[in-house]
Design a protein around this motif. Structure first.
Motif, PDB file in Angstrom:
ATOM      1  N   GLY A  26     -14.560   3.257   1.555  1.00  6.19           N
ATOM      2  CA  GLY A  26     -14.383   1.368   1.784  1.00  6.19           C
ATOM      3  C   GLY A  26     -12.617   2.159   1.225  1.00  6.19           C
ATOM      4  N   PHE A  27     -12.361   2.627   0.822  1.00  3.29           N
ATOM      5  CA  PHE A  27     -10.814   2.882   0.327  1.00  3.29           C
ATOM      6  C   PHE A  27      -9.802   3.106   1.233  1.00  3.29           C
ATOM      7  CE2 PHE A  27     -12.863   3.343  -3.986  1.00  3.29           C
ATOM      8  CZ  PHE A  27     -11.990   1.285  -4.215  1.00  3.29           C
ATOM      9  N   ALA A  28     -11.055   4.045   2.389  1.00 10.15           N
ATOM     10  CA  ALA A  28     -10.349   4.851   3.357  1.00 10.15           C
ATOM     11  C   ALA A  28     -10.026   3.541   3.866  1.00 10.15           C
ATOM     12  CB  ALA A  28     -11.241   6.071   3.102  1.00 10.15           C
ATOM     13  N   VAL A  29     -11.380   3.158   4.550  1.00 12.91           N
ATOM     14  CA  VAL A  29     -11.395   1.496   5.490  1.00 12.91           C
ATOM     15  C   VAL A  29      -9.837   0.616   5.402  1.00 12.91           C
ATOM     16  CG1 VAL A  29     -11.946   0.491   6.677  1.00 12.91           C
ATOM     17  CG2 VAL A  29     -13.775   2.673   6.488  1.00 12.91           C
ATOM     18  N   ILE A  30     -10.176   0.067   4.419  1.00 13.80           N
ATOM     19  CA  ILE A  30      -8.774  -0.884   4.098  1.00 13.80           C
ATOM     20  C   ILE A  30      -7.697   0.048   3.932  1.00 13.80           C
ATOM     21  CG2 ILE A  30      -8.088  -2.081   1.930  1.00 13.80           C
ATOM     22  CD1 ILE A  30     -11.426  -2.131   0.967  1.00 13.80           C
ATOM     23  N   ALA A  31      -7.567   0.968   3.027  1.00  7.67           N
ATOM     24  CA  ALA A  31      -5.973   1.352   3.260  1.00  7.67           C
ATOM     25  C   ALA A  31      -5.749   1.391   5.758  1.00  7.67           C
ATOM     26  CB  ALA A  31      -6.012   2.687   3.234  1.00  7.67           C
ATOM     27  N   ALA A  32      -6.952   1.884   5.686  1.00  8.75           N
ATOM     28  CA  ALA A  32      -6.157   2.356   7.257  1.00  8.75           C
ATOM     29  C   ALA A  32      -6.080   0.723   7.882  1.00  8.75           C
ATOM     30  CB  ALA A  32      -7.861   2.823   8.037  1.00  8.75           C
ATOM     31  N   LEU A  33      -6.617  -0.126   7.674  1.00 10.44           N
ATOM     32  CA  LEU A  33      -6.334  -1.507   8.139  1.00 10.44           C
ATOM     33  C   LEU A  33      -4.776  -2.372   7.837  1.00 10.44           C
ATOM     34  CD1 LEU A  33      -9.709  -3.351   7.528  1.00 10.44           C
ATOM     35  CD2 LEU A  33      -8.718  -2.671   9.673  1.00 10.44           C
ATOM     36  N   LEU A  34      -4.808  -1.582   6.644  1.00 12.37           N
ATOM     37  CA  LEU A  34      -3.051  -2.353   5.979  1.00 12.37           C
ATOM     38  C   LEU A  34      -1.666  -1.415   6.148  1.00 12.37           C
ATOM     39  CD1 LEU A  34      -4.012  -2.366   1.537  1.00 12.37           C
ATOM     40  CD2 LEU A  34      -3.263  -4.611   3.962  1.00 12.37           C
ATOM     41  N   LEU A  35      -2.579   0.284   6.589  1.00 11.65           N
ATOM     42  CA  LEU A  35      -1.342   0.908   6.934  1.00 11.65           C
ATOM     43  C   LEU A  35      -1.256   0.021   9.254  1.00 11.65           C
ATOM     44  CD1 LEU A  35      -2.012   3.753   5.327  1.00 11.65           C
ATOM     45  CD2 LEU A  35       0.172   2.718   5.269  1.00 11.65           C
ATOM     46  N   THR A  36      -2.785  -0.178   9.610  1.00 12.02           N
ATOM     47  CA  THR A  36      -2.401  -0.260  11.128  1.00 12.02           C
ATOM     48  C   THR A  36      -1.369  -1.718  10.991  1.00 12.02           C
ATOM     49  OG1 THR A  36      -3.793   1.310  11.459  1.00 12.02           O
ATOM     50  CG2 THR A  36      -3.237  -0.099  13.292  1.00 12.02           C
ATOM     51  N   LEU A  37      -1.680  -2.256  10.539  1.00 16.11           N
ATOM     52  CA  LEU A  37      -1.098  -3.466  10.394  1.00 16.11           C
ATOM     53  C   LEU A  37      -0.147  -4.271  10.449  1.00 16.11           C
ATOM     54  CD1 LEU A  37      -5.314  -5.408  10.243  1.00 16.11           C
ATOM     55  CD2 LEU A  37      -3.605  -4.517  12.441  1.00 16.11           C
ATOM     56  N   GLY A  38       0.616  -3.397   8.917  1.00 14.62           N
ATOM     57  CA  GLY A  38       2.078  -3.889   8.302  1.00 14.62           C
ATOM     58  C   GLY A  38       2.739  -4.078   9.641  1.00 14.62           C
ATOM     59  N   GLU A  39       2.349  -2.966  10.251  1.00 18.61           N
ATOM     60  CA  GLU A  39       3.799  -3.355  11.737  1.00 18.61           C
ATOM     61  C   GLU A  39       4.102  -4.356  11.673  1.00 18.61           C
ATOM     62  OE1 GLU A  39       6.052  -1.056  15.062  1.00 18.61           O
ATOM     63  OE2 GLU A  39       4.409  -0.418  14.808  1.00 18.61           O
ATOM     64  N   ARG A  40       2.487  -4.997  12.030  1.00 14.67           N
ATOM     65  CA  ARG A  40       2.321  -6.211  13.169  1.00 14.67           C
ATOM     66  C   ARG A  40       2.342  -7.100  12.537  1.00 14.67           C
ATOM     67  NH1 ARG A  40      -2.712  -5.029  17.078  1.00 14.67           N
ATOM     68  NH2 ARG A  40      -1.996  -3.116  18.283  1.00 14.67           N
ATOM     69  N   ALA A  41       2.283  -7.082  11.263  1.00 12.41           N
ATOM     70  CA  ALA A  41       2.501  -8.130  10.230  1.00 12.41           C
ATOM     71  C   ALA A  41       3.445  -8.393   9.886  1.00 12.41           C
ATOM     72  CB  ALA A  41       1.614  -8.066   8.507  1.00 12.41           C
ATOM     73  N   LYS A  42       4.898  -7.520  10.540  1.00 15.37           N
ATOM     74  CA  LYS A  42       5.802  -7.200   9.756  1.00 15.37           C
ATOM     75  C   LYS A  42       6.422  -7.254   8.280  1.00 15.37           C
ATOM     76  CE  LYS A  42       8.772  -9.178  13.931  1.00 15.37           C
ATOM     77  NZ  LYS A  42       8.834 -10.434  14.145  1.00 15.37           N
ATOM     78  N   SER A  43       5.607  -6.702   7.259  1.00 13.17           N
ATOM     79  CA  SER A  43       5.454  -5.930   6.144  1.00 13.17           C
ATOM     80  C   SER A  43       5.137  -4.662   5.970  1.00 13.17           C
ATOM     81  CB  SER A  43       4.031  -7.170   5.821  1.00 13.17           C
ATOM     82  OG  SER A  43       3.549  -6.617   4.629  1.00 13.17           O
ATOM     83  N   PHE A  44       6.063  -4.388   5.368  1.00 14.77           N
ATOM     84  CA  PHE A  44       6.257  -3.092   4.720  1.00 14.77           C
ATOM     85  C   PHE A  44       5.846  -2.792   3.345  1.00 14.77           C
ATOM     86  CE2 PHE A  44      10.873  -4.734   3.313  1.00 14.77           C
ATOM     87  CZ  PHE A  44      10.679  -4.496   2.171  1.00 14.77           C
ATOM     88  N   GLU A  45       5.373  -3.885   2.462  1.00 16.43           N
ATOM     89  CA  GLU A  45       4.348  -3.770   1.523  1.00 16.43           C
ATOM     90  C   GLU A  45       3.173  -3.497   1.584  1.00 16.43           C
ATOM     91  OE1 GLU A  45       7.577  -6.829   0.685  1.00 16.43           O
ATOM     92  OE2 GLU A  45       6.903  -6.780   2.861  1.00 16.43           O
ATOM     93  N   MET A  46       2.646  -3.427   3.027  1.00 17.29           N
ATOM     94  CA  MET A  46       1.475  -3.670   3.621  1.00 17.29           C
ATOM     95  C   MET A  46       0.990  -1.757   3.858  1.00 17.29           C
ATOM     96  SD  MET A  46       0.373  -6.650   6.435  1.00 17.29           S
ATOM     97  CE  MET A  46      -0.750  -5.628   6.709  1.00 17.29           C
TER      98      MET A  46
END
Length: 350
Positions: free
Chosen positions: A110-130
């Motif tokens: 579950g941690f791996a999937v959540i991390a994958a989503l945050l790291l992948t979507l960070g650029e689209r969300a324009k959030s380096f915090e993600m």
């Protein structure tokens, strides 16, 4: 010359079962492989991620990112993975006690999937915090995995092949590093328009483990000692070992449980003060410190930058980096052969 003896004849006749092999491979795939992949995955897209940070900063604050701030953000992005690993390693003992070895590995996906989503979507969300939070979470995943997996493999594997099966951990780490380098090549995902997909790949090993591990048994030792489930432990041993009579294995775990009941659990301070284990502790601490402080992880994180500063041509840097991962993977495979050969010799001459 001593005559060859065979104290454990059953060990030589017993083959590795599909159940045991599946547990070793898919357990390591969703754990060690992800850890290795995250050691190298940030190296190839480093320039693109820094450019993304600068663009995001300009859109937010109307001015370019200062060099000191850019260095700080990038350093945090890389190093927070280790902080997450520390948090995972500190929390894993509690999770193991509650969920067991297999349950901990499943939860860890579950941690791996959540991390994958945050790291992948960070650029689209324009959030380096993600990206930073995603790196922290995948670090937690790695800290848990590198503690839970060796325990699971050690408890489900027969004594005579424990060293060989345990090598799945190191081999999959090296394969993870190598895979991150391969996918980071310019011909694949190492481009400005594709770098975020490098992090999407994190979810694949986790999903594969989620699909397979639920159908494999829990650690017999955990079932017997922690859960007092002797019938479940017997079934688990039967599946892992591929034989019906597992009375000897059950008795060994019972003996271990009886020994634990008569032992006092030492605190960390007591352990450090105990003269009985002083040299063992010194050996372990020096070995692990040398391994961590040799600079290997820094090389995985910054290989391209190091080679670039050394004056290598930009078009050959990814391929030089790739050779380092290939050599490490080859060394891990050779070490398995050496361990297996040594185990065979020890059993033959014991």
């Amino acid at each position: 010359m001593d005559k060859p003896q065979n104290d454990h004849p059953a060990d030589h006749k017993q083959s590795i079962t599909a159940c045991l092999l599946s547990a070793a491979f898919f357990g390591a795939l969703g754990s060690s492989f992800i850890y290795g992949y995250n050691l190298s995955v940030v190296n190839a897209p480093a320039l693109f991620i820094k450019a993304f940070y600068n663009t995001t900063w300009i859109e937010r604050y109307g001015e370019p990112l200062a060099a000191e701030t850019a260095t700080l953000l990038w350093s945090v992005t890389v190093s927070i993975f280790a902080i997450g690993g520390l948090l995972g390693a500190l929390a894993v003992s509690i999770i193991l006690k509650v969920l067991g070895r297999k349950g901990t590995l499943l939860l860890n996906n579950g941690f791996a999937v959540i991390a994958a989503l945050l790291l992948t979507l960070g650029e689209r969300a324009k959030s380096f915090e993600m990206l930073i939070i995603g790196r922290l979470i995948i670090g937690v995943n790695s800290g848990i995995a590198l503690s839970a997996l060796p325990m699971y493999l050690g408890e489900i594997t027969p004594r005579h092949i424990r060293g060989s099966i345990g090598q799945f951990n190191s081999i999959l780490i090296c394969l993870g590093v190598f895979t991150g380098q391969v996918l980071g090549l310019p011909e694949l995902l190492g481009q400005e328009s594709r770098w975020s997909y490098l992090f999407s790949f994190l979810a694949l090993p986790a999903i594969l483990q989620l699909c397979v591990l639920p159908f494999l048994p829990e650690s017999p030792r955990y079932l017997l000692i922690e859960r007092r489930d002797e019938a479940g432990a017997e079934r688990a041993f039967q599946r892992f070992l591929g034989k019906k009579d597992v009375s000897q294995e059950l008795e060994e775990v019972h003996a271990e449980a009886r020994a634990q009941e008569n032992q006092h659990m030492a605190s960390m301070l007591q352990l450090l003060r105990s003269p009985a284990v002083r040299w063992q502790l010194i050996t372990i601490i020096i070995t692990m410190a040398c391994y961590q402080l040799c600079g290997l992880n820094a090389i995985w994180y910054y290989t391209n930058g190091i080679l670039r500063n050394a004056g290598f041509a930009e078009n050959i840097i990814p391929y030089i980096t790739l050779t380092t991962g290939a050599i490490e993977t080859l060394a891990a495979i050779i070490s398995v052969s050496i361990v297996t050969l040594n185990q065979s010799n020890v059993r033959f001459w014991a």
